[in-house]
Design a protein around this motif. Structure first.
Motif, short mmCIF file in Angstrom:
data_model
loop_
_atom_site.label_atom_id
_atom_site.label_comp_id
_atom_site.label_asym_id
_atom_site.label_seq_id
_atom_site.Cartn_x
_atom_site.Cartn_y
_atom_site.Cartn_z
N THR A 13 -23.72 -19.20 -34.81
CA THR A 13 -24.50 -19.18 -36.05
C THR A 13 -25.21 -20.51 -36.26
OG1 THR A 13 -22.91 -17.65 -37.04
CG2 THR A 13 -24.38 -18.82 -38.54
N LEU A 14 -24.48 -21.61 -35.97
CA LEU A 14 -25.05 -22.94 -36.12
C LEU A 14 -26.22 -23.14 -35.16
CD1 LEU A 14 -24.54 -25.52 -37.77
CD2 LEU A 14 -23.07 -26.33 -35.91
N ALA A 15 -26.03 -22.70 -33.92
CA ALA A 15 -27.09 -22.85 -32.92
C ALA A 15 -28.32 -22.02 -33.28
CB ALA A 15 -26.57 -22.43 -31.55
N GLN A 16 -28.11 -20.88 -33.91
CA GLN A 16 -29.23 -20.01 -34.28
C GLN A 16 -30.11 -20.63 -35.36
OE1 GLN A 16 -27.12 -16.41 -35.23
NE2 GLN A 16 -27.32 -15.58 -33.15
N THR A 17 -29.54 -21.56 -36.14
CA THR A 17 -30.36 -22.21 -37.17
C THR A 17 -31.48 -23.03 -36.54
OG1 THR A 17 -28.93 -24.18 -37.24
CG2 THR A 17 -28.38 -22.37 -38.73
N VAL A 18 -31.22 -23.55 -35.34
CA VAL A 18 -32.26 -24.30 -34.62
C VAL A 18 -33.36 -23.36 -34.17
CG1 VAL A 18 -32.74 -25.73 -32.61
CG2 VAL A 18 -30.61 -26.04 -33.87
N GLU A 19 -32.96 -22.22 -33.63
CA GLU A 19 -33.94 -21.28 -33.09
C GLU A 19 -34.79 -20.66 -34.18
OE1 GLU A 19 -31.85 -18.57 -30.57
OE2 GLU A 19 -31.47 -20.09 -29.04
N ILE A 43 -28.47 -28.71 -30.83
CA ILE A 43 -28.20 -28.73 -32.26
C ILE A 43 -28.88 -29.90 -32.96
CG2 ILE A 43 -26.08 -30.10 -32.11
CD1 ILE A 43 -26.66 -27.06 -34.40
N GLY A 44 -29.14 -30.98 -32.22
CA GLY A 44 -29.78 -32.15 -32.80
C GLY A 44 -31.21 -31.92 -33.23
N LYS A 45 -31.81 -30.80 -32.80
CA LYS A 45 -33.18 -30.50 -33.22
C LYS A 45 -33.28 -30.22 -34.72
CE LYS A 45 -35.03 -28.89 -28.80
NZ LYS A 45 -35.61 -27.75 -28.04
N ILE A 46 -32.11 -30.04 -35.35
CA ILE A 46 -32.10 -29.92 -36.81
C ILE A 46 -32.70 -31.17 -37.44
CG2 ILE A 46 -30.55 -29.88 -38.82
CD1 ILE A 46 -28.70 -28.07 -37.27
N GLY A 47 -32.52 -32.32 -36.78
CA GLY A 47 -33.02 -33.59 -37.31
C GLY A 47 -34.41 -33.95 -36.84
N MET A 67 -38.76 -36.49 -30.15
CA MET A 67 -38.16 -35.23 -29.69
C MET A 67 -36.92 -35.50 -28.83
SD MET A 67 -38.17 -31.91 -29.59
CE MET A 67 -39.79 -31.21 -29.92
N LYS A 68 -37.01 -36.51 -27.96
CA LYS A 68 -35.87 -36.82 -27.09
C LYS A 68 -34.65 -37.30 -27.87
CE LYS A 68 -37.72 -39.68 -24.16
NZ LYS A 68 -37.82 -40.58 -22.98
N SER A 69 -34.88 -37.77 -29.08
CA SER A 69 -33.75 -38.28 -29.88
C SER A 69 -32.83 -37.17 -30.36
CB SER A 69 -34.28 -39.08 -31.07
OG SER A 69 -34.88 -38.22 -32.04
N HIS A 70 -33.21 -35.90 -30.11
CA HIS A 70 -32.36 -34.81 -30.60
C HIS A 70 -30.99 -34.81 -29.90
CE1 HIS A 70 -33.58 -32.56 -26.94
NE2 HIS A 70 -32.51 -31.80 -27.17
N THR A 71 -30.90 -35.38 -28.70
CA THR A 71 -29.59 -35.44 -28.03
C THR A 71 -28.65 -36.40 -28.75
OG1 THR A 71 -30.38 -37.18 -26.54
CG2 THR A 71 -30.64 -34.90 -25.80
N VAL A 72 -29.20 -37.55 -29.17
CA VAL A 72 -28.39 -38.54 -29.90
C VAL A 72 -28.02 -38.00 -31.27
CG1 VAL A 72 -28.33 -40.88 -30.83
CG2 VAL A 72 -29.51 -40.41 -28.66
N LYS A 73 -29.00 -37.38 -31.94
CA LYS A 73 -28.73 -36.81 -33.26
C LYS A 73 -27.68 -35.70 -33.17
CE LYS A 73 -33.48 -37.64 -34.87
NZ LYS A 73 -33.18 -38.63 -35.93
N GLY A 74 -27.77 -34.87 -32.14
CA GLY A 74 -26.81 -33.78 -31.97
C GLY A 74 -25.40 -34.30 -31.76
N ALA A 75 -25.26 -35.32 -30.91
CA ALA A 75 -23.94 -35.91 -30.66
C ALA A 75 -23.37 -36.52 -31.94
CB ALA A 75 -24.03 -36.96 -29.56
N PRO A 98 -20.34 -35.03 -24.43
CA PRO A 98 -21.16 -35.45 -23.27
C PRO A 98 -22.23 -34.43 -22.90
CG PRO A 98 -18.84 -35.90 -22.87
CD PRO A 98 -18.90 -35.08 -24.12
N ILE A 99 -21.94 -33.15 -23.08
CA ILE A 99 -22.93 -32.12 -22.76
C ILE A 99 -24.12 -32.23 -23.70
CG2 ILE A 99 -23.35 -29.62 -22.65
CD1 ILE A 99 -20.40 -29.26 -21.97
N VAL A 100 -23.84 -32.40 -24.98
CA VAL A 100 -24.90 -32.49 -25.99
C VAL A 100 -25.68 -33.80 -25.84
CG1 VAL A 100 -25.36 -32.55 -28.47
CG2 VAL A 100 -23.58 -31.05 -27.57
N ARG A 101 -24.96 -34.88 -25.57
CA ARG A 101 -25.60 -36.20 -25.51
C ARG A 101 -26.42 -36.41 -24.24
NH1 ARG A 101 -28.22 -39.79 -25.12
NH2 ARG A 101 -28.01 -41.97 -25.76
N ASN A 102 -26.03 -35.81 -23.13
CA ASN A 102 -26.61 -36.18 -21.84
C ASN A 102 -27.42 -35.09 -21.15
OD1 ASN A 102 -25.30 -38.79 -21.92
ND2 ASN A 102 -23.39 -37.73 -21.43
N HIS A 103 -27.72 -34.01 -21.84
CA HIS A 103 -28.47 -32.95 -21.14
C HIS A 103 -29.95 -33.30 -20.99
CE1 HIS A 103 -29.56 -31.72 -25.29
NE2 HIS A 103 -30.60 -31.12 -24.72
#
Length: 416
Positions: free
Chosen positions: A316-322, A365-369, A389-397, A411-416
């Motif tokens: 559900t949380l991931a779908q908010t991004v989409e 998930i960081g794309k929320i920010g 846009m690339k900062s979404h990994t840091v924001k997600g973590a 690590p998956i969220v931060r480093n993909h």
């Protein structure tokens, strides 16, 4: 092709003990014969079981004082053929022929068919408790041990995690049976292999020597708890790191099982200066393992339920991004599906696959920010917009770091 025979004690004095051998099995009070029976009715060289190529196994008397009997009929030096379920009496003691098979056949335990054990037990979940109850009248100490037995089933509601539950159960069992060290191994649902989940280490002994993988695998594969009073009598075990470096002199492996499935193995050991485990303690360990398995299975069931609810929340949380970004609609689902296919191909553990599933679903998930003007921009991004846009990994973590249970997937969220 070599032949193997397996015997189990029937008489009260040797009930539960088991022996097996390849091609030859000698019975008597003589050391170091394969079946050494310390009973006054047994001669030093009492009887011999021999495999005659394709003719099968034969039993013959070696001139014993009190005789050898096959299914009630006395046999002499000429020998009589053996069959499964036969009763073999030597002196006053009775043994049963449990099985006879070819070692060349590819069975799960083919690698350790000749491992020496003093006793095994293969009781059902309920029988394990009944046997311990019968010992209470004969051994007062067992009464207090039964209280320990019952308390293991209550640990489920007193601990925050299954890891804490396993460690507490192992501590209680090691204390109850006066063991030197112990290990709890559970079956990985993905690979089917035993994995170490908890251990009570012995000072100076490395992790690789905390348990005998050979005996643990045998316990699980055959579905029976086992006892070896001196693993050094077996050539293969004597060379194993767990025996040599771990200085194990007596080992109990009790099968963790529920009425419906095998969950793993409880491994206990005593050192050179300790008294070896007794058959009564094998029965107690078997019952403790049955009780422990009940709480473990309940914890696993609740964990699976909680994980199901948690994954649904994650979806559900991931779908908010989409919802905010039509361009990436379905992206998280596809990434998750591909990642799990790769994890399966790599034969990763079930725990690793769970972390990959959650991390894959939440990797964006960081794309929320991320600003809508950047996230939904139809054209090419500027350098500044691309950096944003690339900062979404840091924001997600950073978002997920506030949830302790999600620490393994950061690590998956931060480093993909």
């Amino acid at each position: 092709m070599r032949q193997r025979i397996r015997l189990r004690g029937v008489s009260r004095e040797i009930e539960g003990r088991a022996w097996e051998g390849l091609d030859l099995l000698r019975i008597g009070r003589q050391q170091p014969w394969e079946v050494e029976l310390r009973d006054r009715s047994i001669s030093r060289c009492h009887a011999e079981l021999t495999c005659l190529d394709q003719q099968g196994w034969y039993a013959r008397d070696l001139g014993s004082t009190n005789g050898t009997f096959l299914n009630g009929v006395r046999i002499g030096p000429e020998g009589r053929r053996l069959r499964e379920r036969d009763l073999l009496q030597v002196g006053n003691l009775v043994l049963r022929v449990v099985s006879m098979d070819q070692v060349g056949a590819r069975t799960p335990e083919a690698n350790n068919v000749a491992v020496h054990v003093e006793a095994t037990t293969q009781h059902s979940w309920t029988e394990a408790f009944e046997i311990v109850a019968r010992h209470v009248a004969q051994n007062p100490r067992t009464g207090s041990q039964l209280l320990e037995l019952l308390s293991l089933g209550q640990n489920l509601h007193n601990h925050k995690s299954i890891e804490e539950l396993l460690h507490k159960n192992l501590e209680d069992t090691v204390r109850t049976l006066n063991a030197r060290g112990g290990a709890l191994l559970l079956v990985d649902e993905t690979t089917g292999q035993l994995t170490l989940q908890a251990s009570i280490p012995v000072p100076g002994v490395g992790e690789a020597a905390r348990y005998s993988s050979t005996l643990a695998e045998r316990c699980l594969t055959r579905g029976e708890s086992l006892l070896t009073c001196d693993p050094h009598r077996d050539a293969d075990l004597r060379r194993a790191d767990s025996i040599r470096r771990g200085k194990m002199r007596s080992i109990l492996c009790a099968l963790l099982r529920s009425p419906t499935r095998r969950l793993g193995v409880l491994h206990l050991d005593r050192g050179p200066g300790d008294k070896p485990f007794r058959i009564e303690e094998l029965h107690l360990a078997d019952a403790l393992a049955a009780s422990m398995a009940g709480s473990i299975e309940s914890a696993q069931f609740l964990l699976a339920k909680q994980r199901s609810w948690f994954v649904q929340t994650v979806i559900t949380l991931a779908q908010t991004v989409e919802v905010r970004d039509a361009y990436t609609a379905g992206h998280a689902e596809r990434v998750t599906r591909y990642a799990l296919l790769l994890a399966k191909e790599m034969q990763l553990s079930s725990q690793a696959r769970q972390q990959i599933e959650i991390g894959s679903r939440l990797h964006d998930i960081g794309k929320i920010g991320i600003l809508d003007t950047v996230l939904r921009k139809p054209g090419r991004l500027t350098r500044e917009e691309y950096e944003h846009m690339k900062s979404h990994t840091v924001k997600g973590a950073a978002i997920l770091a506030t949830i302790p249970d999600l620490a393994p997937v950061l690590p998956i969220v931060r480093n993909h």
